[in-house]
Every structure is written in C-alpha cells, then in structure tokens.
Write a protein that holds these residues in place. Structure first.
Motif, PDB file in Angstrom:
ATOM      1  N   LEU A  45       0.827  -1.211   0.000  1.00  0.00           N
ATOM      2  CA  LEU A  45       0.000   0.000   0.000  1.00  0.00           C
ATOM      3  C   LEU A  45       0.860   1.259   0.000  1.00  0.00           C
ATOM      4  CD1 LEU A  45      -2.827  -0.976   2.532  1.00  0.00           C
ATOM      5  CD2 LEU A  45      -3.061  -0.672   0.063  1.00  0.00           C
ATOM      6  N   SER A  46       1.924   1.247   0.783  1.00  0.00           N
ATOM      7  CA  SER A  46       2.783   2.436   0.870  1.00  0.00           C
ATOM      8  C   SER A  46       3.423   2.752  -0.477  1.00  0.00           C
ATOM      9  CB  SER A  46       3.859   2.223   1.937  1.00  0.00           C
ATOM     10  OG  SER A  46       3.289   1.937   3.198  1.00  0.00           O
ATOM     11  N   LEU A  47       3.940   1.731  -1.153  1.00  0.00           N
ATOM     12  CA  LEU A  47       4.599   1.970  -2.433  1.00  0.00           C
ATOM     13  C   LEU A  47       3.599   2.372  -3.517  1.00  0.00           C
ATOM     14  CD1 LEU A  47       7.322  -0.827  -2.624  1.00  0.00           C
ATOM     15  CD2 LEU A  47       7.647   1.621  -2.333  1.00  0.00           C
ATOM     16  N   PHE A  48       2.435   1.716  -3.541  1.00  0.00           N
ATOM     17  CA  PHE A  48       1.471   2.040  -4.594  1.00  0.00           C
ATOM     18  C   PHE A  48       0.971   3.471  -4.448  1.00  0.00           C
ATOM     19  CE2 PHE A  48      -2.878   2.354  -6.155  1.00  0.00           C
ATOM     20  CZ  PHE A  48      -2.708   1.963  -7.475  1.00  0.00           C
ATOM     21  N   PHE A  49       0.542   3.842  -3.249  1.00  0.00           N
ATOM     22  CA  PHE A  49       0.024   5.197  -3.065  1.00  0.00           C
ATOM     23  C   PHE A  49       1.150   6.232  -3.124  1.00  0.00           C
ATOM     24  CE2 PHE A  49      -3.555   2.848  -1.164  1.00  0.00           C
ATOM     25  CZ  PHE A  49      -4.575   3.401  -1.923  1.00  0.00           C
ATOM     26  N   ALA A  50       2.391   5.819  -2.857  1.00  0.00           N
ATOM     27  CA  ALA A  50       3.507   6.746  -3.016  1.00  0.00           C
ATOM     28  C   ALA A  50       3.716   7.122  -4.471  1.00  0.00           C
ATOM     29  CB  ALA A  50       4.786   6.132  -2.452  1.00  0.00           C
ATOM     30  N   LEU A  51       3.302   6.263  -5.395  1.00  0.00           N
ATOM     31  CA  LEU A  51       3.372   6.591  -6.811  1.00  0.00           C
ATOM     32  C   LEU A  51       2.067   7.176  -7.346  1.00  0.00           C
ATOM     33  CD1 LEU A  51       5.281   3.431  -8.127  1.00  0.00           C
ATOM     34  CD2 LEU A  51       6.228   5.668  -7.579  1.00  0.00           C
ATOM     35  N   SER A  52       0.944   6.731  -6.794  1.00  0.00           N
ATOM     36  CA  SER A  52      -0.354   7.122  -7.343  1.00  0.00           C
ATOM     37  C   SER A  52      -0.810   8.499  -6.862  1.00  0.00           C
ATOM     38  CB  SER A  52      -1.409   6.071  -6.980  1.00  0.00           C
ATOM     39  OG  SER A  52      -2.649   6.361  -7.577  1.00  0.00           O
ATOM     40  N   VAL A  53      -0.695   8.765  -5.560  1.00  0.00           N
ATOM     41  CA  VAL A  53      -1.151  10.055  -5.031  1.00  0.00           C
ATOM     42  C   VAL A  53      -0.350  11.217  -5.619  1.00  0.00           C
ATOM     43  CG1 VAL A  53      -1.400  11.437  -2.939  1.00  0.00           C
ATOM     44  CG2 VAL A  53      -2.092   9.040  -2.933  1.00  0.00           C
ATOM     45  N   PRO A  54       0.992  11.188  -5.649  1.00  0.00           N
ATOM     46  CA  PRO A  54       1.715  12.289  -6.301  1.00  0.00           C
ATOM     47  C   PRO A  54       1.377  12.432  -7.784  1.00  0.00           C
ATOM     48  CG  PRO A  54       3.192  11.065  -4.874  1.00  0.00           C
ATOM     49  CD  PRO A  54       1.930  10.278  -4.951  1.00  0.00           C
ATOM     50  N   LEU A 103       2.360  16.870  -0.954  1.00  0.00           N
ATOM     51  CA  LEU A 103       1.628  15.724  -1.489  1.00  0.00           C
ATOM     52  C   LEU A 103       2.183  15.245  -2.821  1.00  0.00           C
ATOM     53  CD1 LEU A 103      -2.088  16.650  -0.683  1.00  0.00           C
ATOM     54  CD2 LEU A 103      -0.624  14.979   0.471  1.00  0.00           C
ATOM     55  N   SER A 104       2.972  16.050  -3.493  1.00  0.00           N
ATOM     56  CA  SER A 104       3.584  15.623  -4.750  1.00  0.00           C
ATOM     57  C   SER A 104       4.908  14.902  -4.553  1.00  0.00           C
ATOM     58  CB  SER A 104       3.806  16.833  -5.660  1.00  0.00           C
ATOM     59  OG  SER A 104       4.792  17.700  -5.115  1.00  0.00           O
ATOM     60  N   LEU A 105       5.374  14.793  -3.318  1.00  0.00           N
ATOM     61  CA  LEU A 105       6.637  14.113  -3.014  1.00  0.00           C
ATOM     62  C   LEU A 105       6.347  12.653  -2.672  1.00  0.00           C
ATOM     63  CD1 LEU A 105       8.377  16.865  -0.840  1.00  0.00           C
ATOM     64  CD2 LEU A 105       8.559  16.481  -3.309  1.00  0.00           C
ATOM     65  N   HIS A 106       6.881  11.740  -3.461  1.00  0.00           N
ATOM     66  CA  HIS A 106       6.593  10.317  -3.295  1.00  0.00           C
ATOM     67  C   HIS A 106       7.037   9.797  -1.931  1.00  0.00           C
ATOM     68  CE1 HIS A 106       6.919  11.223  -7.577  1.00  0.00           C
ATOM     69  NE2 HIS A 106       6.127  10.198  -7.825  1.00  0.00           N
ATOM     70  N   MET A 107       8.201  10.223  -1.481  1.00  0.00           N
ATOM     71  CA  MET A 107       8.758   9.689  -0.241  1.00  0.00           C
ATOM     72  C   MET A 107       7.921  10.097   0.959  1.00  0.00           C
ATOM     73  SD  MET A 107      11.995  12.272   0.017  1.00  0.00           S
ATOM     74  CE  MET A 107      11.734  14.056   0.034  1.00  0.00           C
ATOM     75  N   VAL A 108       7.332  11.295   0.924  1.00  0.00           N
ATOM     76  CA  VAL A 108       6.521  11.756   2.049  1.00  0.00           C
ATOM     77  C   VAL A 108       5.253  10.932   2.158  1.00  0.00           C
ATOM     78  CG1 VAL A 108       5.284  13.715   3.013  1.00  0.00           C
ATOM     79  CG2 VAL A 108       7.493  14.074   1.908  1.00  0.00           C
ATOM     80  N   VAL A 109       4.598  10.671   1.028  1.00  0.00           N
ATOM     81  CA  VAL A 109       3.383   9.862   1.046  1.00  0.00           C
ATOM     82  C   VAL A 109       3.687   8.454   1.532  1.00  0.00           C
ATOM     83  CG1 VAL A 109       1.509   8.952  -0.373  1.00  0.00           C
ATOM     84  CG2 VAL A 109       2.390  11.253  -0.800  1.00  0.00           C
ATOM     85  N   ALA A 110       4.788   7.876   1.059  1.00  0.00           N
ATOM     86  CA  ALA A 110       5.153   6.527   1.505  1.00  0.00           C
ATOM     87  C   ALA A 110       5.432   6.497   3.000  1.00  0.00           C
ATOM     88  CB  ALA A 110       6.377   6.043   0.729  1.00  0.00           C
ATOM     89  N   PHE A 111       6.122   7.498   3.513  1.00  0.00           N
ATOM     90  CA  PHE A 111       6.446   7.525   4.938  1.00  0.00           C
ATOM     91  C   PHE A 111       5.200   7.659   5.795  1.00  0.00           C
ATOM     92  CE2 PHE A 111       7.214  10.406   8.587  1.00  0.00           C
ATOM     93  CZ  PHE A 111       7.889   9.508   9.405  1.00  0.00           C
ATOM     94  N   VAL A 112       4.294   8.552   5.424  1.00  0.00           N
ATOM     95  CA  VAL A 112       3.092   8.770   6.236  1.00  0.00           C
ATOM     96  C   VAL A 112       2.236   7.511   6.282  1.00  0.00           C
ATOM     97  CG1 VAL A 112       0.958  10.090   6.381  1.00  0.00           C
ATOM     98  CG2 VAL A 112       3.093  11.264   5.867  1.00  0.00           C
TER      99      VAL A 112
END
Length: 741
Positions: free
Chosen positions: A596-605, A677-686
């Motif tokens: 989930l972390s990796l997918f949304f880290a690419l999809s949300v940004p 929210l456009s930073l992949h690493m931030v979304v994955a971390f959260v």
C-alpha cells in the motif's frame, strides 16, 4: 530368579529431545539475537522468507555473518556430536547393562563455549564423566551415590549475556577485512579511503549535474557547485566520524533532498526570472536548507529523535527509501533517450560491471564491482570523445551552443539537440576552470528565507532522518560490536543537522545527510574502518580545492549522468527494500503495508502532479520537470493564490515578509500542501508509519529496532571504544542521556 524380581523396576529412559525444546531460553551469543527475532510468525512465513541474516537466528553453533556478496553464509563448523539417547528403555539396557541411578535420568550436561553458546558434552571425557556419575567403578563395583550438587545457573534466561571477548568479536565478522576501529596501515590507508569515495562517486557528484542546469546555471556554475559539494561532503564526513554517530559512513548531498529542491526550482515565482536566475534560486534554497537543518539539529540534540525513533521500524524505512529512488522515473530514461547510443552504452556497461563481472578479481580485489561507476564512466566518455573527433556528431554550419530555437535553418534546429547531448566537447568548464578554487560561505550571496519553502524542506529533513536510522542500523550490523544506543542515534541526527547548516551556508543546493549507499559500499569493499573513511574525507577536501577537478566533472555529458542516475536510483530503491530483511518479509501484515505504501507513493503524487494540466498545451518547463510544478496547479485551493511579496530591510540583505494578506497566506498554504503531497517519499512515509504503528503485530514481525541500552553499553568496553566521543569531549555530556553513549 527373573530380572524383574531381583532388581528394582527400571524406568524407561526418555527419548532425545531437541536442544531448543529441552533447554530454557539461552542468553544470546550476540546483540543481534537479543532482538527477539524468530523465524516464523503465526505460521505465515518461514525463516527463509524473511531474509533475516543468520546472525539473528538462534542455533547451537557460533553464528557467522554471511558474505553479502557471495549470497550464501560461510561454511559452519559442526559441533562435536553429543551422545545420542536410546529410543527406549530396552535399547538402553542393551547398550549399558550396569545398574542405573537417578542421575542417569537427568538431561545431559551442557557447557558454554567462548561464544556463550551451550553445547552438549560428548566424546570420551563425557563417557568417563557419565560412568563416574552412574556410580560404576573401574572393576564394575557399585559406588555409593555422591551427595546432590547444587544446579548451575549459567542458563538463566533472564541473565545478561557475557561481554564478548575481542577475539570472539573479530571471529563473528569474517565478512569484513577491517572493523570500525581497525587501521589498514599508513601506506594503504589513502588507497582505501580513495576507494571508498570512488565507489560512491555517483552519489556525491551527480546531484549538481541535475539541479544546476535546472536553475539556469552555466557549466562554470556547475563546476563551482561540484567543488563546493566535495568540500562540504568531506567536512560533514569528518564531523560525523568524530562527533556524530562515529560509524564509518560518508555524508553528502542526499537524493532525499533532490525532489523538494526540484519542486522549489520550478515554483511559479521563479519561472519569469531571466537575469541572475541561478543565484536567486540558489539563495532561496540556501535559506530553506539552513532553517530545516537547524530544525533537524534541534530534533537530535533535544532528544526528540529518541521519541521519533519509536515510530521508525524496517517496515517504515523500506518503502520510504524505495520511494526516493522510484520517484525519479520520469527523469531517468527520458534524458537517456536524447542520445540513445551513448546513454545505453553507459547503462549497459555499469550493469555488466556490477552484475556479470562482479566476481572477477584483479590482485585480490573485485575491481569491476567496486569501481563499476568510474570504470563505465571513463569508457563511455572515451567513446563519446572518439565519435566527436571523427565527426559523427558534426553537422555543417550548426553550433551546439546555440539554442535550437535561435537556429536559422531547419537542418540545425533538428540536429542541435543531438549535438548538445552526444558531443563530448560541449562543455567548456574544464578549460575555463581555475587550477585552485577555495569554496567559501555565502559565495552566491545572502540566503533568502521563505517560510513556505522552509516548511517543505523541513518535511524532507524528517525523511532524511528516517533514511539515517536505516543506515545506522544496517551499517552497525556489519562493522560494530552492537548497534548504537538511542543517545548515539540522536547525536548522529543532530550532527547531520549541523552539517546541513554548513551545506546551506556554502550553497550546495541540497541538504547533507548519510548516504544510503554506504551499506552497499561497506559490504562490497569489506572496508569498515573509521580511519579510512576519515582519510577519504580529507582527500575530498583536498580535491575540492583543485578547480580543474570540478570542471572535469561538470563536463560530463548530461546523457551519461542520466544513465548513471538510472543505476543509482534503482540501487537506492533496492537498498530501501532490503531493510525488510530485519523483519518478517513473508508476513501478510508487512506485505500489505509495504504494498500500500509503495502504490500510493506513486499514485497520489501522480494525481497531484497531473491535476489541472491541459493535454497538448505548451509547458514552460521540460517534460521531465513537469511533475515538480504541482504547487502551481495542485488540487488544494483554499483561497487566493497570490505570490509572496518580500521587502528587504535597508540595513541587511536578508528578506523579511511584511503585512501578509489573508489571500497570500492561503496561497502559501496551498503551495506547501500541494508540494508535500507531490513528493513520493513523504506519502510513503506517512502511510507506512501510520499503518505499522496502528496495525497489531509482534516485535519479531515488525522488525522493531533494538538499540543498545545505555547502562549495558557503558559496561561493554567494545561499545565504548566504538561510539565514545574522542578527545574527552563526551565527558561534560555524560549527564545528557539522549546524546551520550
């Protein structure tokens, strides 16, 4: 008279029980075993699925850390075979017809080796001891039972393990030629220091080749920034090796800061700049780096990092760092495709050297594996130079330094981009660079402090701290006696913040942090000497003073740099995912969280970056930089999107914001949220941090990092020598628990 009437009834001897089941929990033979790791969790995975190093698995033999490059653990020496117990009482009576005593019903005695591992006594000595304990004399006569002895307490599970001896400590690290406190010698140590830096050259020098052209800088500006990066990297490495974590880690411009820097470079307020664009953007980056690094230093030295550490586990570190590497997919091969024959050659060479030729040794060293980046770079550069000299990229009447939009003929407009990216003589930085150049603070001007950029960079500094947590733990497994204490971790993060402040003052464009590639470099070079890393840092500082060195690096064709970055970012993603080996990688809980972390880290940004774009419309920035322009058109719109107005005081050059209107304030909030929210690493971390700390799971399943306890570490002389501050600096700070040993 039958045997049953003349002799007392004989109880059947119990069958043999495995040592793990018959014995209580043993004190671990090393610090890694005290993490409580188990090979299976609720039947969801097996030990082979977790990828856990054998050092953390309980066994009856002294554990050896595997050779990370060989891909398999070294051969183990089997313990001497213990006396096997007969399967039943009848077999026991045939093997030993002498009368039994109550002592025979006791489980076999176990003794401890020098590693603290209990093994069963066996061999002739054990047989003699068994005969003596059974009361049978030399001539078969029966002796009276000895008085009962007090049971030994050497196997209490609650007792602390013995401090390993120095020989035992060295024996557990056969995969490292030089440990953290070893010195290779006066003559070879410069070679080892240079080797360590060459193996990480891609991580140190490639970031300026990306951000300086994006800021509108010239090749001379790139040369100056490269020299500054070398100087600050050497200085930061020295500071951290003496007063930080003290682990043999190279510090430099981290890829964690690259995406936020690109987002700031492509901010709407900079798109209209034409004069001094590079210096103005660099000053804005300097201000944000200084404040965010000061925040990181405060978080470390105040002890907040110790509290923050409780949220960080391998399940959080893995997708966060992997997202850093995966976030640049739009830049990598897009730039390589501008000159396919040169870019593909560079990419194929570095892959062949690092994978297919990695086991080839020259003079006892895996030259192709250790120097994959510089060797492939040199060969590709030579090929590009030869093709340039023979006229392969010469088109009559066309100048590669003239923009294609200004070209008069259609022929030149079509071929100028190819000439610019394929020719090896496009850059004049090597010829124009001075032989001596001293980087100095504020060389680009006084920093500009913009609070919206500061907030974005503060978020990046938190992710950089997460990256450092994983690097500290993985490198300590390779080179140190035990993992650092929570105080050493806080001290290391605090010193990284200090190094980041220096990076902001000197103007490197990005912050300074522990490079994740250190773990791979230590495993490949088998060099974990702190002294060698310090000498390598001095070499970096000396090299930064040679202006031609920066000009040489600045003249690398951007296609070659992009191909190397494809390799570096791919390895960074793999190194991030490799942190899962400290947890149960086969657990369904961890699989779902990481997925989930990796997918949304690419999809949300991607959603934030593509929001509001008009297909087919001309963009003011190249296509590979468009994902970093999300702040100007993101989905969050809370009010007017006014541009921040800054008024400088006459007495200083530091800009201050005055009389912000509510519309402008909302515009700054929009900028910060859309950019984050456009930073992949931030979304994955959260996502990973929230799920890992709310979904139930055991410590073994989560791979909870167990740092050395303060009191136990102070009693261990090996830990004191590994992490104690030099020059008696740590003495005044012994009372500060969160930054002490």
């Amino acid at each position: 008279m039958s045997g049953t009437e003349g002799n007392p009834p004989r109880r059947p001897r119990p069958a043999a029980v495995p040592a793990e089941a018959s014995q209580p929990a043993m004190p671990p033979a090393s610090w890694a075993k005290r993490t409580g790791f188990k090979g299976r969790v609720s039947g969801e995975s097996v030990s082979g699925d977790s990828g856990q190093l054998p050092l953390a698995r309980p066994t009856k033999t002294p554990e050896l850390v595997p050779d990370l490059e060989a891909g398999r653990p070294p051969p183990r020496h089997a313990p001497p075979p213990a006396a096997a117990a007969p399967p039943n009482g009848e077999a026991a009576s045939r093997e030993r017809p002498s009368p039994r005593t109550p002592e025979d019903d006791q489980p076999p005695r176990r003794r401890k080796t020098s590693d603290g591992v209990a093994v069963a006594d066996g061999g002739p000595a054990a047989a003699a001891a068994a005969a003596k304990g059974s009361g049978v004399g030399a001539n078969g006569s029966v002796k009276p039972d000895p008085p009962p002895q007090k049971p030994r307490r050497e196997e209490e599970p609650s007792s602390l393990p013995q401090v390993p001896e120095e020989d035992d400590f060295v024996g557990r690290r056969p995969h490292i030629n030089y440990g953290i406190r070893d010195s290779p010698g006066l003559v070879p140590i410069p070679f080892y220091g240079l080797q360590h830096n060459l193996s990480m050259m891609g991580s140190i020098i490639l970031i300026p080749l990306v951000i300086v052209p994006a800021m509108g800088g010239t090749y001379d500006d790139t040369s100056a920034v490269v020299s500054t990066v070398l100087f600050v990297s050497g200085l930061a490495t020295l500071l951290n090796s003496f007063f930080g974590s003290r682990l043999p880690l190279v510090h430099g411009p981290s890829f964690v800061y690259l995406a936020p820097a690109l987002a700031m470079i492509n901010s709407p307020q900079f798109l209209g700049l034409t004069e001094n664009k590079f210096r103005h953007i660099m000053r804005a980056l300097q201000g944000s780096i200084i404040i965010s690094s000061a925040f990181q230093a405060l978080m470390g030295y105040s002890g907040l990092a110790s509290v923050f550490l409780r949220l960080i586990n391998p399940v959080v570190v893995s997708p966060t760092i992997a997202a850093v590497g995966l976030s640049f997919f739009s830049y990598g091969f897009t730039r390589v495709g501008m000159c396919l024959e040169i870019g593909l050659l560079q990419l194929l060479l570095v892959i062949v050297f690092s994978l297919y030729l990695r086991r080839i040794s020259v003079l006892g060293r895996r030259v192709f594996l250790i120097y994959a980046v510089p060797l492939s770079l040199g060969i590709t550069w030579a090929v590009a130079f030869l093709l340039t000299e023979v006229g392969a990229y010469s088109y009559g009447g066309c100048d590669p330094n003239v923009p294609s939009s200004n070209a008069v003929s259609e022929h030149c407009r079509r071929h100028v981009p190819r000439m610019k990216h394929c020719r090896a003589d496009t850059s004049r930085a090597l010829r124009s660079s001075p032989w001596f150049r001293l980087p100095f603070p504020l060389q680009w001007g006084t920093p500009i402090f913009d609070w919206k950029m500061v907030l974005v960079m503060c978020v990046a500094s938190i992710v950089a701290s997460v990256d450092s947590v994983g690097s500290y733990h993985a490198s300590s497994l390779l080179v140190a006696a035990r993992p650092p204490t929570a105080g050493v971790l806080s001290r290391g993060i605090g010193m990284e913040g200090v190094a980041g402040v220096l990076a902001g003052l000197w103007g490197t464009g990005v912050g300074s942090s522990t490079l994740t590639e250190n773990v791979h470099t230590i495993a490949v070079t088998k060099m974990g000497s702190r002294r060698a890393v310090q000498v390598g840092a001095v070499i970096l500082i000396v090299l930064s003073l040679v202006g031609k060195a920066g000009g040489f690096i600045a003249s690398i064709p951007d296609v070659v740099a992009a191909a190397l970055l494809c390799f570096m970012w791919a390895m960074l993603a793999a190194l991030g995912l490799s942190n899962l080996r400290y947890s149960e990688a086969g657990s369904s809980r961890n699989i779902i969280i990481v997925g989930l972390s990796l997918f949304f880290a690419l999809s949300v940004p991607a959603y934030v970056q593509q929001f509001g774009t008009v297909p087919g419309a001309s963009a003011a920035v190249p296509s590979y930089f468009q994902p970093y322009t999300a702040a100007s058109r993101g989905p969050l719109r809370t009010g007017y999107r006014g541009v921040l107005t800054c008024t400088p005081f006459p007495s200083t050059y530091i800009t201050h914001t005055l009389f912000l209107k509510r519309g402008n304030q909302r515009g700054q909030v929009n900028y910060v949220v859309n950019t984050v929210l456009s930073l992949h690493m931030v979304v994955a971390f959260v996502i990973a941090a929230v799920l890992d700390n709310t979904v139930p799971g055991s410590k073994q399943e989560r791979g909870v990092y167990i740092w050395s306890e303060l009191e136990a570490a102070r009693r261990d002389p090996a830990v004191v020598r590994d992490y104690q501050l030099p020059f008696k600096v740590g003495g005044p700070f012994r009372w500060v628990r969160w930054v002490g040993l």
